[in-house]
Design a protein around this motif. Sequence first.
Motif, PDB file in Angstrom:
ATOM      1  N   LEU A  31      29.977 -14.817  28.557  1.00  0.00           N
ATOM      2  CA  LEU A  31      29.678 -13.937  29.698  1.00  0.00           C
ATOM      3  C   LEU A  31      28.747 -14.611  30.713  1.00  0.00           C
ATOM      4  O   LEU A  31      28.925 -14.433  31.919  1.00  0.00           O
ATOM      5  N   ILE A  32      27.792 -15.372  30.219  1.00  0.00           N
ATOM      6  CA  ILE A  32      26.886 -16.065  31.140  1.00  0.00           C
ATOM      7  C   ILE A  32      27.655 -17.083  31.966  1.00  0.00           C
ATOM      8  O   ILE A  32      27.466 -17.182  33.181  1.00  0.00           O
ATOM      9  N   SER A  33      28.552 -17.836  31.323  1.00  0.00           N
ATOM     10  CA  SER A  33      29.316 -18.837  32.075  1.00  0.00           C
ATOM     11  C   SER A  33      30.159 -18.173  33.156  1.00  0.00           C
ATOM     12  O   SER A  33      30.261 -18.675  34.280  1.00  0.00           O
TER      13      SER A  33
ATOM     14  N   MET B 206      27.263 -20.481  41.425  1.00  0.00           N
ATOM     15  CA  MET B 206      27.261 -21.922  41.695  1.00  0.00           C
ATOM     16  C   MET B 206      28.193 -22.285  42.852  1.00  0.00           C
ATOM     17  O   MET B 206      27.817 -23.061  43.717  1.00  0.00           O
ATOM     18  N   VAL B 207      29.395 -21.775  42.847  1.00  0.00           N
ATOM     19  CA  VAL B 207      30.371 -22.208  43.852  1.00  0.00           C
ATOM     20  C   VAL B 207      30.502 -21.250  45.030  1.00  0.00           C
ATOM     21  O   VAL B 207      31.137 -21.589  46.030  1.00  0.00           O
TER      22      VAL B 207
ATOM     23  N   MET C  58      19.011 -21.685  33.614  1.00  0.00           N
ATOM     24  CA  MET C  58      19.497 -21.685  32.227  1.00  0.00           C
ATOM     25  C   MET C  58      18.539 -22.452  31.307  1.00  0.00           C
ATOM     26  O   MET C  58      18.303 -22.024  30.178  1.00  0.00           O
ATOM     27  N   ILE C  59      17.975 -23.555  31.774  1.00  0.00           N
ATOM     28  CA  ILE C  59      16.998 -24.310  30.972  1.00  0.00           C
ATOM     29  C   ILE C  59      15.793 -23.423  30.665  1.00  0.00           C
ATOM     30  O   ILE C  59      15.330 -23.342  29.520  1.00  0.00           O
ATOM     31  N   ILE C  60      15.290 -22.746  31.662  1.00  0.00           N
ATOM     32  CA  ILE C  60      14.126 -21.868  31.473  1.00  0.00           C
ATOM     33  C   ILE C  60      14.477 -20.701  30.552  1.00  0.00           C
ATOM     34  O   ILE C  60      13.717 -20.354  29.643  1.00  0.00           O
TER      35      ILE C  60
ATOM     36  N   LEU D 200      24.380 -19.892  16.011  1.00  0.00           N
ATOM     37  CA  LEU D 200      25.151 -18.997  16.856  1.00  0.00           C
ATOM     38  C   LEU D 200      25.934 -18.010  16.000  1.00  0.00           C
ATOM     39  O   LEU D 200      26.614 -18.392  15.063  1.00  0.00           O
ATOM     40  N   ASN D 201      25.820 -16.754  16.352  1.00  0.00           N
ATOM     41  CA  ASN D 201      26.637 -15.746  15.704  1.00  0.00           C
ATOM     42  C   ASN D 201      27.583 -15.167  16.753  1.00  0.00           C
ATOM     43  O   ASN D 201      27.626 -15.629  17.884  1.00  0.00           O
ATOM     44  N   THR D 202      28.324 -14.162  16.399  1.00  0.00           N
ATOM     45  CA  THR D 202      29.336 -13.611  17.306  1.00  0.00           C
ATOM     46  C   THR D 202      28.733 -13.145  18.624  1.00  0.00           C
ATOM     47  O   THR D 202      29.278 -13.431  19.696  1.00  0.00           O
ATOM     48  N   THR D 203      27.615 -12.451  18.563  1.00  0.00           N
ATOM     49  CA  THR D 203      27.019 -11.953  19.811  1.00  0.00           C
ATOM     50  C   THR D 203      26.525 -13.105  20.687  1.00  0.00           C
ATOM     51  O   THR D 203      26.583 -13.010  21.911  1.00  0.00           O
ATOM     52  N   ASP D 204      26.061 -14.208  20.075  1.00  0.00           N
ATOM     53  CA  ASP D 204      25.623 -15.366  20.860  1.00  0.00           C
ATOM     54  C   ASP D 204      26.796 -16.018  21.591  1.00  0.00           C
ATOM     55  O   ASP D 204      26.677 -16.415  22.746  1.00  0.00           O
ATOM     56  N   VAL D 205      27.938 -16.126  20.910  1.00  0.00           N
ATOM     57  CA  VAL D 205      29.127 -16.707  21.539  1.00  0.00           C
ATOM     58  C   VAL D 205      29.583 -15.835  22.704  1.00  0.00           C
ATOM     59  O   VAL D 205      29.902 -16.334  23.786  1.00  0.00           O
ATOM     60  N   VAL D 206      29.602 -14.532  22.486  1.00  0.00           N
ATOM     61  CA  VAL D 206      29.980 -13.614  23.565  1.00  0.00           C
ATOM     62  C   VAL D 206      29.013 -13.764  24.739  1.00  0.00           C
ATOM     63  O   VAL D 206      29.440 -13.829  25.902  1.00  0.00           O
TER      64      VAL D 206
END
Length: 170
Positions: free
Chosen positions: A43-45, A52-53, A18-20, A33-39
Motif C-alpha cells: 500500500l505504501i508503494s 514521486m511522479v 521512508m528512511i525516517i 515481516l508478517n502478512t500485515t507488514d507485506v500489505v
Amino acid sequence: MLGILDIVFRSLAVYLFMIIAIRLTGKKELSQLNTTDVVLILLISNAVQNAMVGPDTSLIGGLVAASVLFLFNVLLKTFLFKNAKWRGILNQKPEILIHHGKLDFDMLSRLKITNEELQEAMREHGIERYRDVRLAMLEIDGNISIISNQDGMKQSVYKRKHPHKRLDIS
C-alpha cells in the motif's frame, strides 16, 4: 526538463520520508515481516507512486524516479560508510534482550518483542530454555542473534530462514 527535475525532487522527498519512517518504527520490523507488514509495504508503494511522479505516468517518468532512488541509495550508503556520526544517527544500535539467562523485560517491552518471537529465535538457534542463553541481542538488521551457555556449542549470527550452525569442539 522542469518535469524531470520535479520527479527528481519528489522522489528524493519520498525516499527521505521512508528512511525516517522506517527508523522511527523500529528495526525489528525489517527482518520479521508478517502478512500485515507485506500489505503495508504494497500500500505504501502504491500511495507514494503519485507523490514521486506527479501527473507524469510515462515510462521515462517512472525510470527517472527509480534511477533517482537507486542513485540516492548508493550515495547515502557511501556517505554513511564514511561518516560514523551520521551512521549512528540513522542506524540503530544492537540491544541486549537476554544476558546470562535473565530477560530484560523493559527492553523487550520497549522493542515490542513478544515471548513467542523470542522463543522462535531461540528454537532457530537450537536452544530450549532462557537459562541456556548466555546472550541474546536484537541486531541492527532486526535479526535476533543468540549465544548459548552450552559447552562445546557456539552459535553464529545468521539471517532468519537459514539453518542454524553448531560447532562441536572436541
